[in-house]
Design an enzyme around this catalytic site. Structure first.
Site, short mmCIF file in Angstrom:
data_model
loop_
_atom_site.label_atom_id
_atom_site.label_comp_id
_atom_site.label_asym_id
_atom_site.label_seq_id
_atom_site.Cartn_x
_atom_site.Cartn_y
_atom_site.Cartn_z
N HIS A 190 0.81 -1.23 0.00
CA HIS A 190 0.00 0.00 0.00
C HIS A 190 0.84 1.27 0.00
CE1 HIS A 190 -4.08 -1.63 1.40
NE2 HIS A 190 -4.18 -1.12 0.19
N ARG A 297 -9.68 -3.23 -14.58
CA ARG A 297 -9.76 -4.48 -13.79
C ARG A 297 -10.94 -4.34 -12.83
NH1 ARG A 297 -3.71 -4.18 -13.94
NH2 ARG A 297 -2.91 -6.22 -14.53
N ARG A 333 -12.81 -5.24 -18.52
CA ARG A 333 -12.66 -6.69 -18.40
C ARG A 333 -13.67 -7.20 -17.37
NH1 ARG A 333 -7.08 -9.12 -16.33
NH2 ARG A 333 -7.74 -8.33 -14.31
N GLU A 432 -4.32 -14.94 -22.70
CA GLU A 432 -3.37 -15.11 -21.59
C GLU A 432 -3.16 -16.59 -21.26
OE1 GLU A 432 -4.80 -12.94 -18.17
OE2 GLU A 432 -6.89 -13.40 -18.61
N ASN A 455 1.15 -10.97 -18.28
CA ASN A 455 1.45 -11.37 -16.90
C ASN A 455 1.10 -12.84 -16.71
OD1 ASN A 455 1.84 -8.65 -16.74
ND2 ASN A 455 0.03 -8.22 -15.51
N ARG A 466 3.75 -16.71 -11.19
CA ARG A 466 4.17 -15.31 -11.20
C ARG A 466 4.37 -14.73 -9.80
NH1 ARG A 466 -1.33 -12.41 -13.67
NH2 ARG A 466 -0.98 -10.56 -12.43
N CYS A 503 -2.18 -5.70 -22.46
CA CYS A 503 -2.40 -4.99 -21.19
C CYS A 503 -1.57 -5.59 -20.07
CB CYS A 503 -3.88 -4.98 -20.84
SG CYS A 503 -4.58 -6.64 -20.74
C1 PEP Z 1 -2.33 -10.23 -17.47
O1 PEP Z 1 -2.49 -11.40 -17.09
O2 PEP Z 1 -1.37 -9.87 -18.20
C2 PEP Z 1 -3.28 -9.18 -17.06
C3 PEP Z 1 -3.21 -7.97 -17.58
O3 PEP Z 1 -4.19 -9.49 -16.12
P1 PEP Z 1 -3.89 -9.59 -14.55
O4 PEP Z 1 -2.52 -9.02 -14.29
O5 PEP Z 1 -4.98 -8.81 -13.90
O6 PEP Z 1 -3.97 -11.07 -14.33
MG MG Z 2 -4.34 -12.06 -16.22
#
Ligand code: PEP
Ligand code: MG
Length: 573
Positions: A190, A297, A333, A432, A455, A466, A503
């Protein structure tokens, strides 16, 4: 003696000033036996009331200086102090065990803190931090100890602390507090998030800064490279003064680009959009020159509360974003809950592999009431701007078809009831999951657009969680395996005349940008503060030169070779 400490760069910029150590007072709650338990309960209640008064004032301060979503953190703290599930056990402990309020408070809070911290879930861990922060405040009142109040600082300083609670950060006055460094914390804690929105340089997670810095030491906080330099030599100081001046000059240069379109040196336009989590983030997106929202998001609307948001609440949130973006594209999304983002009130069973489990579209297709409510809210808000809808975590064509069919059913139902819905809302999907990337040619026939979520795409392609720093070396955006997948997705979409965005974090990465331009990406969506640097970089590049390296990049064997080629070709330091 000069000394350098390394940490995590949490907020960009360079600060040089005298150190101000923010001490965490030692609040020891010794156990005592109490005869008059009702008087003790009253003492607890008085301390809670004082803490609430203080928090109200801090919340107000945060609202004025930091905006509504940051003030919401203190609203959450106030809720903790109103929560009978925390307060009643404390009172009961005083009454049944005849112990003092301090002891009962600390024991009960520790129980909840360790329970939440033990959960494998970032969100619940943050709730543990909230309880710790609030408990400290009440305990200080019970003990008659004054806790430090950074809003009283009246000369230029950098703050050195073990950790900064959100309430500490909210009290920081930019006029005097030039930066901060902490022992603990990460980029997404935070206080780091708040530092970025205040644009105060910060280095967190140094482990050692409080052990090394004394009050009054001259300290450099290098939030660009994650370093803290204590008592720098005159030469080092001059070096950092120059680095600071260079960074400030660069920021001023970037700021000139705020109203400009993103066009490469050979006239190719790409769209630079912002990723947002709440309607409050739109302000920052526009101030940083976003040409659209590439990822909203929506799960944050569902988090930090005890029940699902109503359809009306959702319409209000989506409408606010669409109106503020004033006709610019807004890609929303649908709910991506699961993985590291849990909703405790859904009471879902714990899973062995939450990232491979019941999340995002999988959950929405099963919990259809919840999904349909969100879709109705989106459709109703659609008349207020340029809405595009995308579904997360699509693995199969059937999932996409089913999600889209539900959306169309809700649209028909609304139209039948005479509720207006915008025409031609584009419906796309996140790419993804590797299966979807491989099958992009098939998906491209049915979607209006793709947004590549690197991501997740990277974690699934490399089979590397991750969140797990032990396998973070496999988190390789420039690995040719990833680049080939991205290239395949873009080509497949373009063959069907569809556009492709990205994104994931990779979209704002200066090494990735020339590659993504070469591969033909149409929209780059990133955190707001990355937009202007990306625009400046793209203005220097030519699509033609980028396209020339495309085949070479895709034919290399390792991420390292890709980085070396890009750095050399595009003169990136
Ligand atoms: C991703 O997976 O790249 C993405 C943008 O979504 P999140 O980071 O919210 O999983
Ligand atoms: Mg994602």
């Amino acid at each position: 003696m000069e000394k350098t400490i390394h940490g995590i760069a949490a907020s960009s910029g360079i600060a040089i000033a005298k150190a101000y150590r923010l001490e965490t007072p030692h609040l020891a709650a010794e156990k005592r036996t109490i005869a008059d338990v009702e008087a003790e309960v009253a003492r607890l209640e008085a301390a809670v009331a004082k803490a609430k008064e203080e928090l109200e004032a801090i919340k107000q301060h945060a609202l004025e200086k930091l905006g509504e979503d940051k003030a919401a953190i203190f609203a959450a703290h106030l809720l903790v102090l109103d929560d009978p599930e925390l307060l009643n056990p404390i009172k009961e402990k005083i009454q049944t065990e005849q112990v003092n309020a301090e002891y009962a408070l600390e024991e009960t809070a520790s129980f909840f803190i360790s329970m939440f911290e033990g959960m494998d879930n970032e969100y619940m861990k943050e709730r543990a931090a909230d309880i710790r922060d609030v408990t400290k405040r009440v305990l200080a009142h019970l003990l008659g100890v004054t806790i430090s109040n950074p809003s009283l600082i009246s000369e230029e300083v950098v703050i050195i602390a073990e950790d900064l609670t959100p309430s500490d950060t909210a009290q920081l006055d930019r006029q005097y507090v030039k930066g901060f460094a902490t022992d603990i914390g990460g980029r997404t804690s935070h206080s780091a998030i708040m530092a970025r929105s205040l644009e105060i340089p910060a280095v967190v997670g140094t482990k050692a800064v409080t052990a090394e810095v004394k009050n009054g030491d001259i300290v450099v906080i290098d939030g660009l490279d994650g370093q803290v330099v204590i008592n720098p030599s005159p030469e080092r100081l001059a070096h950092y003064e120059e680095k600071r001046a260079r960074y400030e000059a660069q920021k001023a240069e970037w700021a000139k680009l705020v109203d400009e379109p993103t066009v490469t040196a050979d006239g190719v336009h790409v769209e630079l959009a912002a990723n947002i989590g709440t309607p409050d983030d739109v302000k920052g997106a526009l101030a940083n020159g976003a040409e659209g929202i590439g990822l909203y998001r929506t799960e944050f609307l569902y988090m930090g509360r005890s029940e699902l948001p109503t359809e009306e609440e959702q319409v209000a949130a989506y409408q606010t974003v669409l109106e503020q973006m004033n006709g610019k594209p807004v890609v929303v999304r649908t709910l991506d809950i699961g993985g590291d983002k849990e909703l405790p009130y859904l009471n879902l069973p714990k899973e062995m592999n939450p990232f491979l489990g019941f999340r995002a579209i999988r959950l929405c297709l099963e919990m259809q009431d919840m999904f349909r409510t969100q879709l109705r809210a989106l459709l109703r808000a659609s008349v207020h701007g340029n809405l595009k809808i995308m579904f997360p975590m699509i693995a199969t064509l059937e999932e996409f078809r089913q999600a889209k069919a539900i959306l169309l059913e809700e649209k028909e139902a609304l139209l039948r009831q005479g509720v207006p819905v915008a025409d031609g809302i584009e419906v796309g999907m996140m790419v993804e999951i590797p299966a979807a990337a491989v099958m992009a040619d098939q998906f491209a026939k049915e979607v209006d657009f793709f947004s590549i979520g690197t991501n997740d795409l990277i974690q699934y392609t490399m089979a590397a969680d991750r969140m797990n720093e032990r396998v973070s070396y496999l988190y390789q955006p420039y690995n040719p395996a990833i680049l080939r997948l991205i290239s395949h997705v873009i080509d497949a979409a373009h063959r069907e005349g569809k556009w492709v965005g990205m994104c994931g974090e990779m979209a704002g990465d200066p090494i990735a940008i020339p590659i993504l331009l070469a591969l033909g990406l149409d929209e780059f969506s990133m955190s707001a503060t990355s937009i202007l640097p990306a625009r400046a970089q793209l203005k220097q590049l030519t699509k033609e030169e980028a396209a020339r390296i495309k085949e070479t990049v895709l034919s290399l064997g390792t991420a390292e070779e890709v980085v070396a080629l890009i750095k050399q070709t595009f003169h990136i330091a």
